[in-house]
Design an enzyme around this catalytic site. Structure first.
Site, short mmCIF file in Angstrom:
data_model
loop_
_atom_site.label_atom_id
_atom_site.label_comp_id
_atom_site.label_asym_id
_atom_site.label_seq_id
_atom_site.Cartn_x
_atom_site.Cartn_y
_atom_site.Cartn_z
N TYR A 44 10.25 2.19 -6.81
CA TYR A 44 10.72 3.48 -5.99
C TYR A 44 10.50 4.62 -7.24
O TYR A 44 12.06 4.25 -7.83
CB TYR A 44 11.66 3.68 -5.25
CG TYR A 44 10.94 4.92 -4.37
CD1 TYR A 44 9.96 5.95 -3.21
CD2 TYR A 44 12.06 6.19 -4.73
CE1 TYR A 44 10.06 6.60 -3.03
CE2 TYR A 44 11.82 7.56 -4.14
CZ TYR A 44 11.08 7.99 -3.04
OH TYR A 44 10.60 8.98 -2.49
N GLU B 34 3.56 10.53 -10.71
CA GLU B 34 3.49 12.34 -10.48
C GLU B 34 3.05 13.40 -11.85
O GLU B 34 2.98 14.49 -11.46
CB GLU B 34 4.67 13.12 -9.32
CG GLU B 34 4.14 12.02 -8.19
CD GLU B 34 5.38 12.23 -7.51
OE1 GLU B 34 6.59 12.84 -7.88
OE2 GLU B 34 5.34 11.41 -6.30
N ARG C 275 13.42 9.99 2.99
CA ARG C 275 13.18 10.22 2.20
C ARG C 275 12.69 11.66 1.96
O ARG C 275 11.73 12.52 0.85
CB ARG C 275 12.57 9.12 0.90
CG ARG C 275 13.47 8.17 1.02
CD ARG C 275 12.51 6.89 -0.23
NE ARG C 275 13.41 6.33 -0.75
CZ ARG C 275 13.11 4.78 -1.28
NH1 ARG C 275 11.90 4.70 -0.96
NH2 ARG C 275 13.92 3.92 -1.70
N LYS D 288 2.79 9.39 6.53
CA LYS D 288 3.29 8.18 5.82
C LYS D 288 2.84 7.43 7.50
O LYS D 288 3.37 8.60 8.54
CB LYS D 288 4.42 8.01 5.72
CG LYS D 288 4.81 7.73 4.07
CD LYS D 288 5.60 6.92 4.16
CE LYS D 288 6.57 7.70 2.14
NZ LYS D 288 7.78 6.16 1.90
#
Length: 427
Positions: A173, A311, A358, A381
């Protein structure tokens, strides 16, 4: 790459893609004594889901004297325990097996799917976006359980246009490994020489909002027909910590700073760094630029010890002059993902009806109308273990829309929900 060339059999004639289908039998749990399971036998098991009444508001009212009915047998338990016959799996699990319009046939899409858990969720995502003219690269996290990897491998072998990435990363992650997983699939997609028109990346907790036809029309529209979709802006000051310090991956866990004094050198070629989403829709020419151009390669290497480089990598390259399909003035346009961020509660959305993890909402049933109204390309999600009702209804709503838009006769096996007479009506 030899395994890919033997796996995928495409013959290209003009604008059509002819798929040579491999009619082989796969086993998700080793057994030679059991007979192949068909829909008829599956419907007699408890693993088949009946129509969930809580999904009724997301479908049009049933015809008078009828009610919505569902016997969907796709479940994680069944996949793990059953014996699947490749020649039956597309019908039994309601996969759409022909292009639903000429527009879609002429504009094949490529998908990169990065997954690591929840076999059932992966299968439901795959069947929601599956079309025989498209192509799908599946990257399975190298740290996933062996049983999971074996199940995905067997399932993928039933589809000639679906394949596993030739190189698998241990994905961390916020780490470089997540970006590298996409790069690996891009190399595979380019090597296959299939004439896909855009590549779209997904994770295992995404689900489509738009149909394949709507995706094609959006990507062929005047705004996007020659332009990459990489939502993002010039890197804001509060995000500069990601690229000014050096980070390292704790293998398979998380990404952390190396410590005081580990400062990044300026980006190569005096590049201006941008910040955006990790999601994209890219042209083939841009992908070739990423894989072959020295500027792209240098930025990739420089990004190796940054935080969450996916990103900044795509959006930075897409703001360079002369890059194929670049969008120099682009900002957050594209509506590529519907996401409820916790810090946008009260401004962009009215809160998460599921659960924040998160800082991102894992959707509950109460979030679906917001997703439908936003009408982004995909939503993120979903979790079939935490909130199964959300993905249940999202899937039923999406498949109904897809078939309503079909420009070919709809086969009965493509329907997940059908109308049937009520007992009182039959009497």
């Amino acid at each position: 790459m030899s395994n890919l060339s033997t796996k995928v059999c495409f013959f290209i004639l003009g604008m059509s893609v002819v798929i040579c289908v491999t009619m082989s039998t796969i086993y998700l749990k080793s057994s030679t004594s059991e007979a192949p399971v068909t829909m008829a036998t599956m419907q007699n098991t408890t693993k088949c889901r009946a129509f969930p009444d809580y999904c009724t508001p997301f479908l049009p009212p049933a015809t008078e004297g009828k009610q919505w009915h569902q016997r969907d047998c796709l479940s994680e338990d069944y996949i793990a325990e059953g014996v699947l016959n490749c020649s039956l799996i597309t019908k039994d699990f309601h996969f759409i097996t022909e292009p639903l319009s000429q527009e879609e046939r002429e504009f094949p899409l490529a998908f990169i799917m990065t997954i690591h858990k929840e076999l059932e969720t992966f299968m439901r995502l795959l069947r929601a976006i599956y079309a025989p003219q498209n192509i799908y690269c599946i990257h399975v996290d190298a740290k996933s359980q062996e049983s999971y990897k074996a199940s995905v491998r067997h399932l993928v072998s039933c589809f000639p246009n679906v394949f596993l990435s030739s190189v698998s990363e241990v994905v961390t992650y916020g780490g470089f490994s997540r970006l590298k997983a996409d790069i690996n699939c891009m190399k595979d997609l380019v090597s296959l020489r299939v004439p896909w028109r855009r590549v779209i990346n997904l994770c295992g907790q995404d689900f489509p909002v738009k149909s394949n036809l709507e995706l094609v029309r959006q990507l062929r529209s005047k705004a996007w027909r020659a332009t990459n979709m990489t939502p993002g802006v010039r890197q804001p000051n509060y995000m500069r910590y990601r690229t000014e310090k050096q980070y390292q991956e704790v293998m398979g866990g998380h990404t952390v700073p190396k410590g005081e004094g580990f400062i990044k050198a300026p980006p190569p070629h005096d590049l201006n760094i941008y910040f955006g989403t990790a999601y994209y829709a890219l042209t083939p020419a841009f992908v070739r630029f990423v894989l072959e151009n020295s500027v792209a390669k240098d930025l990739l290497e420089w990004s190796r010890d940054t935080y969450s480089p996916d990103e900044h990598y795509w959006v930075t390259l897409n703001h360079l002059v002369g890059v194929p399909g670049s969008n120099l003035q682009g900002k957050w346009e594209g509506e590529i993902r519907a996401i409820k961020w916790i810090d946008q509660q009260g401004s962009v959305h009215d809160g998460c009806k599921g659960q924040y993890i998160r800082g991102i909402c894992v959707y509950g049933l109460g979030d679906l109308q917001w997703i439908i109204d936003r009408n982004h390309m995909f939503a993120n999600k979903f979790d079939s273990h935490l909130f199964p009702e959300a993905i249940n209804c999202m899937e039923l709503w999406h498949r109904h829309k897809v078939l309503q838009q079909a420009q070919v006769p709809v086969r009965p096996e493509w329907r997940i929900a059908t109308e049937k007479h009520t007992i009182s009506a039959r009497r």
